[in-house]
Design a protein around this motif. Structure first.
Motif, PDB file in Angstrom:
ATOM      1  N   ALA A 166       0.864  -1.190   0.000  1.00  0.00           N
ATOM      2  CA  ALA A 166       0.000   0.000   0.000  1.00  0.00           C
ATOM      3  C   ALA A 166       0.893   1.230   0.000  1.00  0.00           C
ATOM      4  O   ALA A 166       2.003   1.199   0.523  1.00  0.00           O
ATOM      5  CB  ALA A 166      -0.900   0.007   1.225  1.00  0.00           C
ATOM      6  N   VAL A 167       0.393   2.293  -0.601  1.00  0.00           N
ATOM      7  CA  VAL A 167       1.133   3.555  -0.632  1.00  0.00           C
ATOM      8  C   VAL A 167       0.244   4.618   0.005  1.00  0.00           C
ATOM      9  O   VAL A 167      -0.957   4.675  -0.270  1.00  0.00           O
ATOM     10  CB  VAL A 167       1.482   3.971  -2.080  1.00  0.00           C
ATOM     11  N   THR A 168       0.826   5.415   0.869  1.00  0.00           N
ATOM     12  CA  THR A 168       0.065   6.554   1.384  1.00  0.00           C
ATOM     13  C   THR A 168       0.863   7.826   1.129  1.00  0.00           C
ATOM     14  O   THR A 168       2.069   7.789   0.932  1.00  0.00           O
ATOM     15  CB  THR A 168      -0.238   6.461   2.908  1.00  0.00           C
ATOM     16  N   THR A 169       0.143   8.933   1.152  1.00  0.00           N
ATOM     17  CA  THR A 169       0.818  10.223   1.133  1.00  0.00           C
ATOM     18  C   THR A 169       0.111  11.134   2.124  1.00  0.00           C
ATOM     19  O   THR A 169      -0.896  10.735   2.720  1.00  0.00           O
ATOM     20  CB  THR A 169       0.912  10.810  -0.280  1.00  0.00           C
ATOM     21  N   VAL A 170       0.654  12.335   2.335  1.00  0.00           N
ATOM     22  CA  VAL A 170       0.346  13.055   3.558  1.00  0.00           C
ATOM     23  C   VAL A 170      -0.858  14.007   3.493  1.00  0.00           C
ATOM     24  O   VAL A 170      -1.033  14.825   4.397  1.00  0.00           O
ATOM     25  CB  VAL A 170       1.602  13.788   4.077  1.00  0.00           C
ATOM     26  N   SER A 171      -1.666  13.889   2.452  1.00  0.00           N
ATOM     27  CA  SER A 171      -2.973  14.552   2.450  1.00  0.00           C
ATOM     28  C   SER A 171      -3.809  13.966   1.317  1.00  0.00           C
ATOM     29  O   SER A 171      -3.267  13.512   0.317  1.00  0.00           O
ATOM     30  CB  SER A 171      -2.840  16.074   2.254  1.00  0.00           C
ATOM     31  N   PRO A 172      -5.137  13.992   1.474  1.00  0.00           N
ATOM     32  CA  PRO A 172      -6.000  13.493   0.393  1.00  0.00           C
ATOM     33  C   PRO A 172      -5.843  14.324  -0.885  1.00  0.00           C
ATOM     34  O   PRO A 172      -5.847  13.776  -1.989  1.00  0.00           O
ATOM     35  CB  PRO A 172      -7.414  13.637   0.961  1.00  0.00           C
ATOM     36  N   GLY A 173      -5.674  15.622  -0.732  1.00  0.00           N
ATOM     37  CA  GLY A 173      -5.533  16.487  -1.908  1.00  0.00           C
ATOM     38  C   GLY A 173      -4.292  16.131  -2.710  1.00  0.00           C
ATOM     39  O   GLY A 173      -4.339  16.013  -3.939  1.00  0.00           O
ATOM     40  N   ILE A 179      -1.087  13.956  -7.296  1.00  0.00           N
ATOM     41  CA  ILE A 179       0.106  13.278  -7.819  1.00  0.00           C
ATOM     42  C   ILE A 179      -0.226  12.197  -8.848  1.00  0.00           C
ATOM     43  O   ILE A 179       0.669  11.643  -9.466  1.00  0.00           O
ATOM     44  CB  ILE A 179       1.013  12.701  -6.691  1.00  0.00           C
ATOM     45  N   LEU A 180      -1.503  11.945  -9.040  1.00  0.00           N
ATOM     46  CA  LEU A 180      -1.872  11.036 -10.129  1.00  0.00           C
ATOM     47  C   LEU A 180      -1.902  11.765 -11.472  1.00  0.00           C
ATOM     48  O   LEU A 180      -2.058  11.147 -12.515  1.00  0.00           O
ATOM     49  CB  LEU A 180      -3.247  10.414  -9.847  1.00  0.00           C
ATOM     50  N   THR A 181      -1.770  13.076 -11.449  1.00  0.00           N
ATOM     51  CA  THR A 181      -1.836  13.858 -12.681  1.00  0.00           C
ATOM     52  C   THR A 181      -0.432  14.161 -13.208  1.00  0.00           C
ATOM     53  O   THR A 181       0.546  14.136 -12.471  1.00  0.00           O
ATOM     54  CB  THR A 181      -2.548  15.206 -12.448  1.00  0.00           C
ATOM     55  N   CYS A 196       5.377  14.412 -11.012  1.00  0.00           N
ATOM     56  CA  CYS A 196       6.848  14.347 -11.016  1.00  0.00           C
ATOM     57  C   CYS A 196       7.373  13.146 -11.809  1.00  0.00           C
ATOM     58  O   CYS A 196       8.350  12.502 -11.404  1.00  0.00           O
ATOM     59  CB  CYS A 196       7.380  14.285  -9.578  1.00  0.00           C
ATOM     60  N   GLY A 197       6.710  12.824 -12.890  1.00  0.00           N
ATOM     61  CA  GLY A 197       7.199  11.760 -13.767  1.00  0.00           C
ATOM     62  C   GLY A 197       6.847  10.348 -13.328  1.00  0.00           C
ATOM     63  O   GLY A 197       7.135   9.385 -14.038  1.00  0.00           O
ATOM     64  N   VAL A 198       6.232  10.176 -12.148  1.00  0.00           N
ATOM     65  CA  VAL A 198       5.884   8.821 -11.708  1.00  0.00           C
ATOM     66  C   VAL A 198       4.376   8.646 -11.476  1.00  0.00           C
ATOM     67  O   VAL A 198       3.947   7.701 -10.813  1.00  0.00           O
ATOM     68  CB  VAL A 198       6.667   8.406 -10.427  1.00  0.00           C
ATOM     69  N   ASN A 199       3.583   9.556 -12.072  1.00  0.00           N
ATOM     70  CA  ASN A 199       2.134   9.413 -11.922  1.00  0.00           C
ATOM     71  C   ASN A 199       1.638   8.103 -12.512  1.00  0.00           C
ATOM     72  O   ASN A 199       0.677   7.506 -12.012  1.00  0.00           O
ATOM     73  CB  ASN A 199       1.386  10.621 -12.502  1.00  0.00           C
ATOM     74  N   GLY A 200       2.324   7.616 -13.558  1.00  0.00           N
ATOM     75  CA  GLY A 200       1.948   6.328 -14.151  1.00  0.00           C
ATOM     76  C   GLY A 200       2.125   5.204 -13.145  1.00  0.00           C
ATOM     77  O   GLY A 200       1.232   4.363 -12.963  1.00  0.00           O
ATOM     78  N   LEU A 234       2.203   5.499  -9.928  1.00  0.00           N
ATOM     79  CA  LEU A 234       1.262   5.703  -8.818  1.00  0.00           C
ATOM     80  C   LEU A 234      -0.129   5.178  -9.147  1.00  0.00           C
ATOM     81  O   LEU A 234      -0.849   4.695  -8.277  1.00  0.00           O
ATOM     82  CB  LEU A 234       1.189   7.197  -8.471  1.00  0.00           C
ATOM     83  N   LYS A 235      -0.482   5.269 -10.429  1.00  0.00           N
ATOM     84  CA  LYS A 235      -1.811   4.781 -10.831  1.00  0.00           C
ATOM     85  C   LYS A 235      -1.921   3.274 -10.624  1.00  0.00           C
ATOM     86  O   LYS A 235      -3.015   2.731 -10.479  1.00  0.00           O
ATOM     87  CB  LYS A 235      -2.087   5.155 -12.283  1.00  0.00           C
ATOM     88  N   GLN A 236      -0.773   2.594 -10.625  1.00  0.00           N
ATOM     89  CA  GLN A 236      -0.814   1.140 -10.412  1.00  0.00           C
ATOM     90  C   GLN A 236      -0.825   0.778  -8.935  1.00  0.00           C
ATOM     91  O   GLN A 236      -0.942  -0.387  -8.580  1.00  0.00           O
ATOM     92  CB  GLN A 236       0.429   0.497 -11.031  1.00  0.00           C
ATOM     93  N   SER A 237      -0.676   1.764  -8.076  1.00  0.00           N
ATOM     94  CA  SER A 237      -0.581   1.450  -6.645  1.00  0.00           C
ATOM     95  C   SER A 237      -1.937   1.639  -5.971  1.00  0.00           C
ATOM     96  O   SER A 237      -2.861   2.190  -6.542  1.00  0.00           O
ATOM     97  CB  SER A 237       0.441   2.371  -5.978  1.00  0.00           C
ATOM     98  N   VAL A 238      -2.017   1.137  -4.731  1.00  0.00           N
ATOM     99  CA  VAL A 238      -3.201   1.407  -3.918  1.00  0.00           C
ATOM    100  C   VAL A 238      -2.830   2.610  -3.055  1.00  0.00           C
ATOM    101  O   VAL A 238      -2.068   2.504  -2.105  1.00  0.00           O
ATOM    102  CB  VAL A 238      -3.523   0.198  -3.011  1.00  0.00           C
ATOM    103  N   LEU A 239      -3.345   3.773  -3.426  1.00  0.00           N
ATOM    104  CA  LEU A 239      -2.869   5.032  -2.852  1.00  0.00           C
ATOM    105  C   LEU A 239      -3.929   5.674  -1.953  1.00  0.00           C
ATOM    106  O   LEU A 239      -5.079   5.821  -2.350  1.00  0.00           O
ATOM    107  CB  LEU A 239      -2.511   5.992  -3.995  1.00  0.00           C
TER     108      LEU A 239
END
Ligand code: ADP
Length: 464
Positions: free
Chosen positions: A209-216, A221-223, A228-232, A234-239
Motif C-alpha cells: 500500500a502507498v500513502t501520502t500526507v494529504s488526500p488532496g 500526484i496522479l496527474t 513528477c514523472g511517476v504518476n503512471g 502511482l496509478k498502479q498502486s493502492v494510494l
C-alpha cells in the motif's frame, strides 16, 4: 499489530523537514493505541550524540552491498516521545555532520548509503522478536525495502509513505549493482527510470500500500502536472491520502515557553496583542496588520508571489516578518525589501525554531502561497495560534484550511490571486467580531496525531 518504521529522519535528532516530524508523531500515537512500534534509522553522528538511553545491542547485521560484504552493529534508544529506536551503525556512511549533503550538494555516495540502510533494515526486521508484521517505509531513502522484501519472499507487509514526491532518489544506472537484485529489476516495470535508477519508483510499485500526507496531494500526484514523472507508477498502486497531525504539546500557545505571553482561545485577542507588540519591537516595525512567513525559500513555496504582491500590500500599511533560508535569489530579495522598508519588512535569513514560535503568536495573518504542498505544517500551527492563514488551495493546504471559515484560500498560481485573497483577509481583519470568529474556528480544531491513527489502522488492515 507490530509495526517497524523505516525512515531517514526523526525530530529532533535528525531532521531536514516534515518527514522527521511525522516520525516523531505517528509512531508514538500508534503506540498509545496499543500497537507494538519501533523506528529504524541510520546511526547519524547527531543521533549518537543525543538519542536518549542509547546503547549497543548484541545484534550484528551482515549486508551484501554490491561486491562488498559489510557488517553493521545495531544500537537501541528511545525517542523523545518514548518510542523504541533502532539505529544502524556504519560510520563510513553515517558518521557525518549532515544527513544528505553539504552546502546544497548531495553526498557523492548517497546511493550506497541508503541502499545499505534498506538491506540492513530488512535484515534487522527478521531478527526482531516479536517479528514486525508491517514494515512502514518512508520516502526514497527507505523505498527499496518493499522490493527487497518481495524478492526475498519475506513474510512482511509493506507500506510506503510519500512525504514529498519531488525527491525520488534517482541515481546513475551503474549504482543498480549495489542493490544485489537481478538485472530483471532494472527495467521500466521496476527501478529503471529513463536509463537511471529510481528508488522511490520501486517503492511505489512493490509496496502493498502507498500513502501520502494529504488526500488532496494523493489526488494531485496522479496527474501529469503534479506527478513528477511517476504518476503512471502511482496509478498502479493502492494510494491513500492521510493528513499529517502536529505535535500539539510543542505547538500550544497556552504553554509555549518562547512566547512573551501565553494564551488560549478565551484570551486570544489580549494574548496575541502582547506577542505582536514584542515582535514589532524586536524588529523595529511600525504598528499595522502584520503578515508572517516561515518557510524554506524555494520555488515550491511560492515566494515569488509574495515578492510580486508585496509593494501593493505595503502601500496599504501592512508589515511582514519573514523567516527562512534557501535559494540565494529569494534570500537576497527579502533582505533588500527589509532594507528598503525598515519599518514595514523584517527578514531573518536562517533557521530559528524559537523565532518561528514567536512569529506564529505575533503575526495576524500567515502566508503560504505554495506551488505544491504535500501537507504543510505551518497552516496548522497558525490556526492553533489564532493566526489566520492565507494559503494556495493545493495539496494539504486545501484539505486543512476552509475558505471564509478558518482562513483564506486561492487557486491561481499568480500574484493577482494571492493579492486578492490577502486583501480579503485584511478586510476581515478590520471587523473585530468576525475576525475573532475565524480565529476561534481555527483554534478549536483538533490537529493531533491521535485523530489520524484510525486512518493508518485502516490501511494496515487492508494489507493482504
Ligand atoms: P517543508 O517540510 O516542505 O519544509 P512544512 O510546512 O511541512 O514544509 O514543514 C516545515 C517545518 O519547518 C515547519 O515546522 C516550519 O515552521 C519549519 N521551518 C521552515 N523554515 C524554518 C526556519 N527558517 N526557521 C524555523 N523553522 C522553519
Amino acid at each position: 499489530m507490530n509495526i517497524l518504521f523505516a525512515a531517514s529522519e526523526l525530530t529532533p535528532y535528525a531532521k531536514t523537514g516534515g518527514l522527521g516530524d511525522v516520525l516523531a508523531g505517528l509512531p508514538a500515537a500508534l503506540r498509545a493505541r496499543g500497537h507494538g512500534v519501533a523506528v529504524a534509522l541510520p546511526l547519524y553522528r547527531r543521533l549518537r550524540a543525543s538519542l536518549k538511553e542509547l546503547q549497543r545491542t548484541p545484534l550484528t547485521l551482515s549486508v551484501e552491498l554490491g561486491r562488498r560484504s559489510l557488517s553493521a552493529r545495531v544500537w537501541q534508544g528511545v525517542s523523545r516521545e518514548g518510542v523504541t529506536v533502532f539505529a544502524i551503525e556504519r560510520d563510513e556512511f553515517f558518521d557525518r555532520e549532515n544527513l544528505y549533503g553539504v552546502n546544497g550538494e548531495d553526498y557523492f555516495d548517497n546511493a550506497p548509503r541508503f541502499i545499505f540502510y534498506c538491506h540492513a533494515v530488512m535484515e534487522l526486521a527478521g531478527m526482531l522478536n516479536p517479528r514486525p508484521e508491517v514494515l512502514h517505509v518512508n520516502d526514497w531513502q527507505a523505498a527499496l525495502i518493499p522490493l527487497l522484501v518481495k524478492e526475498a519472499r519475506l513474510p512482511f507487509k509493506t507500506v510506503l509513505t510519500i512525504h514529498n514526491l519531488a525527491y525520488q532518489g534517482v541515481f546513475p544506472a551503474a549504482e543498480f549493482a549495489l542493490t544485489g537484485l537481478a538485472g530483471f529489476y532494472f527495467k521500466p516495470h521496476a527501478l529503471e527510470y529513463y536509463g537511471r535508477m529510481n528508488l522511490l519508483k520501486g517503492g511505489i510499485l512493490f509496496a502493498d500500500a502507498v500513502t501520502t500526507v494529504s488526500p488532496g496531494y494523493a489526488r494531485e500526484i496522479l496527474t501529469e502536472q503534479y506527478g513528477c514523472g511517476v504518476n503512471g507508477a502511482l496509478k498502479q498502486s493502492v494510494l491513500t491520502g492521510i493528513l499529517n497531525g502536529i505535535d500539539t504539546d510543542l505547538w500550544n500557545p497556552a504553554t509555549d515557553p518562547w512566547l512573551v505571553a501565553n494564551y488560549d482561545a478565551r484570551r486570544v485577542t489580549a494574548g496575541k496583542r502582547k506577542n505582536k507588540e514584542a515582535l514589532l519591537r524586536e524588529f523595529g516595525l511600525a504598528e499595522g496588520p502584520l503578515l508572517g512567513l516561515i518557510s524554506r525559500l524555494t520555488e515550491q513555496k511560492g515566494i515569488e508571489l509574495i515578492l510580486a504582491a508585496l509593494p501593493e500590500l505595503l502601500s496599504r500599511g501592512v508589515g511582514l516578518v519573514a523567516l527562512g533560508s534557501g535559494d540565494a535569489q529569494y534570500e537576497e530579495a527579502l533582505r533588500k525589501l527589509a532594507k528598503q522598508y525598515p519599518r514595514q519588512v523584517a527578514a531573518r535569513i536562517g533557521f530559528d525554531e524559537q523565532l518561528a514560535h514567536r512569529i506564529e503568536a505575533g503575526a495576524d495573518i500567515f502566508l503560504m502561497p505554495s506551488r505544491f504542498e504535500p501537507c504543510g505544517l505551518n497552516q496548522f500551527y497558525s490556526m492553533r495560534y489564532g493566526t489566520v492563514p492565507v494559503v494556495r488551495k493545493v495539496g494539504g493546504l486545501g484539505d486543512s484550511v476552509e475558505h471564509g471559515r478558518t482562513g483564506f484560500t486561492f487557486s491561481g498560481h499568480n500574484p493577482e490571486s494571492f493579492l486578492e485573497a490577502t486583501v480579503s483577509a485584511l478586510e476581515l481583519f478590520g471587523d473585530r467580531k468576525r475576525w475573532k470568529e475565524m480565529q476561534m474556528a481555527g483554534m478549536r480544531q483538533d490537529f493531533s496525531w491521535e485523530r489520524r491513527v484510525p486512518e493508518y489502522e485502516r490501511v494496515y488492515k487492508t494489507l493482504k
